[in-house]
Structure formats: C-alpha cells, structure tokens
Design a protein around this motif. Structure first.
Motif, PDB file in Angstrom:
ATOM      1  N   ARG A  17     -29.597 -23.134  66.853  1.00 51.43           N
ATOM      2  CA  ARG A  17     -29.094 -22.133  65.901  1.00 51.43           C
ATOM      3  C   ARG A  17     -29.503 -20.723  66.319  1.00 51.43           C
ATOM      4  NH1 ARG A  17     -29.593 -25.760  61.545  1.00 51.43           N
ATOM      5  NH2 ARG A  17     -31.826 -25.383  61.521  1.00 51.43           N
ATOM      6  N   ASN A  18     -30.742 -20.595  66.757  1.00 49.17           N
ATOM      7  CA  ASN A  18     -31.216 -19.273  67.169  1.00 49.17           C
ATOM      8  C   ASN A  18     -30.427 -18.747  68.365  1.00 49.17           C
ATOM      9  OD1 ASN A  18     -33.116 -19.156  65.159  1.00 49.17           O
ATOM     10  ND2 ASN A  18     -34.760 -20.013  66.426  1.00 49.17           N
ATOM     11  N   ASP A  62     -33.117 -26.035  65.341  1.00 48.31           N
ATOM     12  CA  ASP A  62     -33.460 -24.634  65.065  1.00 48.31           C
ATOM     13  C   ASP A  62     -33.240 -23.767  66.296  1.00 48.31           C
ATOM     14  OD1 ASP A  62     -34.142 -25.065  62.446  1.00 48.31           O
ATOM     15  OD2 ASP A  62     -36.228 -25.588  62.932  1.00 48.31           O
ATOM     16  N   HIS A  63     -33.650 -24.321  67.428  1.00 50.43           N
ATOM     17  CA  HIS A  63     -33.498 -23.569  68.671  1.00 50.43           C
ATOM     18  C   HIS A  63     -32.015 -23.295  68.948  1.00 50.43           C
ATOM     19  CE1 HIS A  63     -34.360 -22.100  72.624  1.00 50.43           C
ATOM     20  NE2 HIS A  63     -33.674 -23.053  73.226  1.00 50.43           N
TER      21      HIS A  63
END
Length: 483
Positions: A125-126, A122-123
RNA sequence: GCUCCUGUAGUGUAGCGGCCAAUCAUGAAGCCCUCUCGAGGCUUCGACUCGGGUUCAAAUCCCGACGGGAGCACCA
C-alpha cells in the motif's frame, strides 16, 4: 360524491442514456441480512427502469466475503424485494461462479494485466501511495502463472498472497491504482464450505458479472464511484462494452438503526425482537409498521437519481403513506392507559359513528350504554377532563366532571365553544396493545368492533394509523405507523 | 495529504442562458369544513452558498472560495 381532480406534477425518472431496445439491470446485495430502507432506493430505481423499457432485472447475491454472510439472507432478500413489488427475473449467486472468476483472472495474468503479489500488505500500500511498483508487479508471466496455480491450490497462507489487477500506478487518484482481485480466506463459506480458498474481491467479480450477465445500465450509490473506475479497467483489458453507469447521491437516514451487524447483535442480545423490530430500518420493520411499498416507491421516484447527497425524511414518507392508507383505514377508538368514569343523570345513552367519515356505506359503530353507564378515557384525556370540567365523548354525549361524571346532554355545538371531543370505550371493549416506534408497548382498550375489522390498517382516532398485527379472543395487538 | 462527486425553501424535487418577482410534493402557520390532533378546500411562510468573470441577458456557462459527501481495505 364528487370526483376530485387534483392537479399534481408528474414525477418521472429521467430517460436512461443509450437505450437500445431492452435493458438489463441488476440489484446486487451482499447477503449479510435482510434489506433495509437504504437498499430500497436502488431496488426501486432499477425496477422502475426495467418496467419502463422492458428487459431483465437481475438479482445477484454478492457473497464473496464468507465472513459477512447470513445464510438466511438468501431467502430474506427475495422476500423483501417481493414485498416491495420489485420483480427480478434472473437470479445469480456469485459463490456459484468462482471458477469463472479464476479463469478470467488467469487471462488477465496471461495478458500481463495482473500479478500475484506476495508482499506485505502495508508495504504494498505504501508503495502504491508513492506510485511505485512492488517487486511482484513485473515478474514474468510464466512465474505469475506458476504462482497463480499455487495460489489457487492453497499453497499460500491467508494474507500471504493476493492477485492484483494492474491499473495505472501513476494515476493521480490513489483510489484507483492497482487493486486486489483475489484474496485467500480460510473461513468456511456457508454455501461452498472449504472448497475454495481464493475469494474474488468485488471489483473483479462485479466487472466480470456485469459483462457476463449483459448489463446495459448500472445504477449504484456514489460511494461506488471509484469502484466503477477500477472495474472499467477490467472491461478495457478484455475489450468488453461497458454498461452506462449512474451514481446517485448518498442518503442520510436519520434516527434509524440500519447496520445489519448492529441489528444482528441486538437481536442476539435480546434487545431487539427480530429483524422486523420496529426500532430498526429494515424493510420487514416497514412492512410491520404498515408502511406500504407504494409509498416507498413513490418516495424514491420523487427523489430521482441525482448525485446530490440527500437527507431522508420520515415525515415525507409518512405523508405519502398516509395518502395511500387513509381511504382504506376504518376509524376506531383506542384508549391508552384507561381511566374509568361512570355516568350519572341519565338511563340509557346511545350513539353511532361511521367506520370511515368519507365512506358511510361501510357502516357504523353503534353504541348503547345502560346501567351502569361506564366509559374509559385515556389517562391523558382524563387529566384534561378533570381540569376542563367538561368533555365530549365523541359520537356519544357530553359529560361534566364529577365522581361519578354527570351526563350533560348531546349538543354537538359545545365543540365550537372549546369543549374537546375525545375517544372513549365502554365496558364491552377489548384489550388492546399498540407497539410504538420506540419499542414501547401502549396498553389500553379498544372498542369491540375493532376486533372484527377485516382490513389490517386502521386509524385510531386522535392517535394515529396502526396496523393490526394479531387478534386473539378479547385482545387485539397493533403496531403504530404514524399520525 | 491526494482524488473524485456535489451545492435551488425545514426536507425532497422542477427549471439548465431570456417565458423565473423560480415548479411541485411534503412540512409549518392560519381559516373553512368535518362530532379525530385524519381527510378535503383555501390562504400564508419559505430557496437559487458566496465572490469574480463571459453575455444585451445567468439559478442556468466559466473560474475561485466556502459548504456537504465519498474513496485512497487482502468489506460490499
């Protein structure tokens, strides 16, 4: 007999760009189940072009996600293509080629065009969303290679590391910024078991294979537009010549179950009878319903390769299929939900009807009814008969409503005065079943000659075209195609 | 939100600056023929998303809006 000359526009696919001699094209399904009507477009288009220009049509199984594989699909897909008349002359399975993908990935790492990322997904992707590199992005090549060795050796847990191909973190299109090339999967693969833990993502394996297999032209759905952009980075890094890409529009197929996972679940639940259940949109179901591959081919050739999204029309496909099967389909009577009538007022009734109105040379069905003169009408026609008080038994005689019914001569001209002609069967009929597209089974009776029909397609007069699926003594089972 | 693709009759398609009062197929309606609600024949219905611009001339080129779709997955 007159030879009809129908003038019609030629439907031809546009020429491909940059054809230099022979072409190499491919059909690349994921083996998650058999092919469905949606897959037939890419299959037919590729096949048409390879047949036009000459060259190779490659069948490539893209089985790089071990969790979505149905081992039967490796056999079912070639069967489906074969039925469609699509001839692939080279076949590859991506799970045979993992080592090659690993080698290419190593080269990308050495070139500094890829990195092994251990960040939280997720990180990561962010950060991409904000056009920022994660800490792994710029680690030195030596460390990347060291990580890569450990990655392939399975020293990372599933989900804890991936290999990423660098593109351009500043790319305005967020969909093309750095993409995952290799991931870790512990789920065993139906073909390679647990030999590998590193699984290529399609953007990596497709790019490598398209080059290795020498693709000259690639036709795919518009949903792959961004994947094409990503794959082109790989081509550019290696300095490979890119194929010419075409992206046709999305096809919306109404009222049809296509998702293999849903079909599979319904089969497991016993709701569907199998992959060829007529309620599904599989190629097997089309075949079972008597849709000819030529109709499907014509449909897609007429639709062409435009990038516009289109609505699929069953009506149009059925129209094309009717063109193909009408001439070969002999006519028979089938009576759904039969209602019995005995006929009084005459001793013997005789009649006959051609098996095909355009082909008297195929012979006739010959009728002879003697005491008791019994016929069966369909439930629906029976009701209409009771109301109209008279009806014509097609190719036999007229009758008036009463119990028993009254013979009313054999004057065909009553049809001009509003009397309806209906199909009927006599006592010598056979049991018949007609499987309808909604899964319902219409039970009824069919005239006896149907049982000895040699072809598999027939037209049940006033009902529609049907495919004969099974013959047992005294019983015929059929599948409804369309009107 | 960002990025990309795309807009011709109900559906699909041809046309891509003048030959377009727009092609063909399928569909629908009607008639003829046929002892089918099939086939065949004939007729009819029905479309260039909208607004600007460029041009002597635009469905065709440009811009914008609007509509349809996709992608931004450690699926394919």
């Amino acid at each position: 007999m007159l030879v009809k000359e129908k003038k019609e526009r030629k439907y031809e696919l546009p020429e491909l760009q940059d054809v230099d001699g022979k072409v190499v094209m491919r059909i690349a399904p994921g083996p998650s189940g058999p092919l469905h009507i949606g897959h037939t477009r890419v299959s037919v288009l590729n096949d048409e072009y390879v047949k036009r220009y000459g060259g190779d049509l490659v069948l490539r199984f893209e089985d790089t996600n071990p969790e979505k594989i149905d081992p039967d699909a490796y056999d079912m897909i070639p069967e489906d293509l074969d039925w469609l008349g699509v001839r692939c002359n080279r076949t590859y399975i991506q799970s045979d080629r993992f080592e090659m993908y690993y080698d290419c990935t190593r080269k990308l790492l050495e070139m500094g065009k890829a990195y092994v990322c251990t960040c939280d997904a997720d990180h990561w992707r962010n950060l991409k969303e904000q056009r920022q590199a994660c800490p792994c992005h710029d680690l030195p090549v030596e460390e990347q290679l060291d990580r890569y060795d450990r990655f392939l050796a399975g020293e990372y847990e599933e989900g804890k590391a991936v290999v990423v191909v660098k593109t351009d973190l500043n790319h305005p299109n967020p969909a093309v910024r750095d993409f995952v090339a290799l991931r870790l999967v512990s789920h065993p693969h139906p073909r390679t078991g647990d030999r590998y833990v590193a699984y290529p993502m399609m953007n990596l394996s497709v790019a490598i294979d398209d080059h290795e297999m020498g693709m000259t032209h690639v036709i795919r759905g518009k949903d792959h537009l961004n994947n094409t952009l990503r794959q082109e980075y790989v081509f550019d890094y290696f300095g490979w010549k890119k194929p010419v890409y075409y992206h046709y529009g999305l096809v919306n197929i109404p009222d049809t179950v296509l998702k293999t996972s849903l079909i599979k679940q319904s089969i497991r639940d016993g709701e569907y009878t199998g992959w060829d259940d007529v309620r599904t949109g599989t190629v097997r179901a089309m075949e079972r319903r008597g849709i000819r591959p030529e109709a499907i081919r014509r449909y897609w050739v007429e639709a062409g390769m435009k990038a516009v999204d289109i609505q699929f029309s069953w009506e149009n496909l059925f129209g094309m299929n009717r063109d193909i099967i009408d001439d070969a389909s002999n006519r028979y009577f089938f009576v759904h939900d039969p209602v019995r009538y005995d006929i009084d007022g005459v001793d013997v009734i005789e009649g006959s009807a051609p098996k095909h109105p355009d082909h008297p040379e195929r012979g006739s069905r010959v009728y002879r009814l003697e005491d008791p003169r019994t016929v069966f009408l369909s439930g629906e026609d029976s009701k209409a008969f009771a109301e109209a008080k008279s009806v014509r038994l097609k190719d036999l005689c007229n009758i008036d409503y009463a119990l028993p019914a009254r013979y009313a001569g054999n004057d065909v001209s009553v049809l001009k005065h509003g009397v309806r002609a209906v199909q009927w069967v006599g006592r010598d009929s056979v049991e018949a079943e007609l499987l309808m597209p909604d899964g319902a089974v219409w039970k009824g009776l069919a005239e006896k000659d149907l049982a000895s029909e040699a072809a598999d397609m027939v037209q049940l007069e006033r009902v529609g075209f049907a495919r004969i699926e099974g013959r047992e003594p005294g019983k015929v089972s059929m599948v409804f195609a369309h009107r």
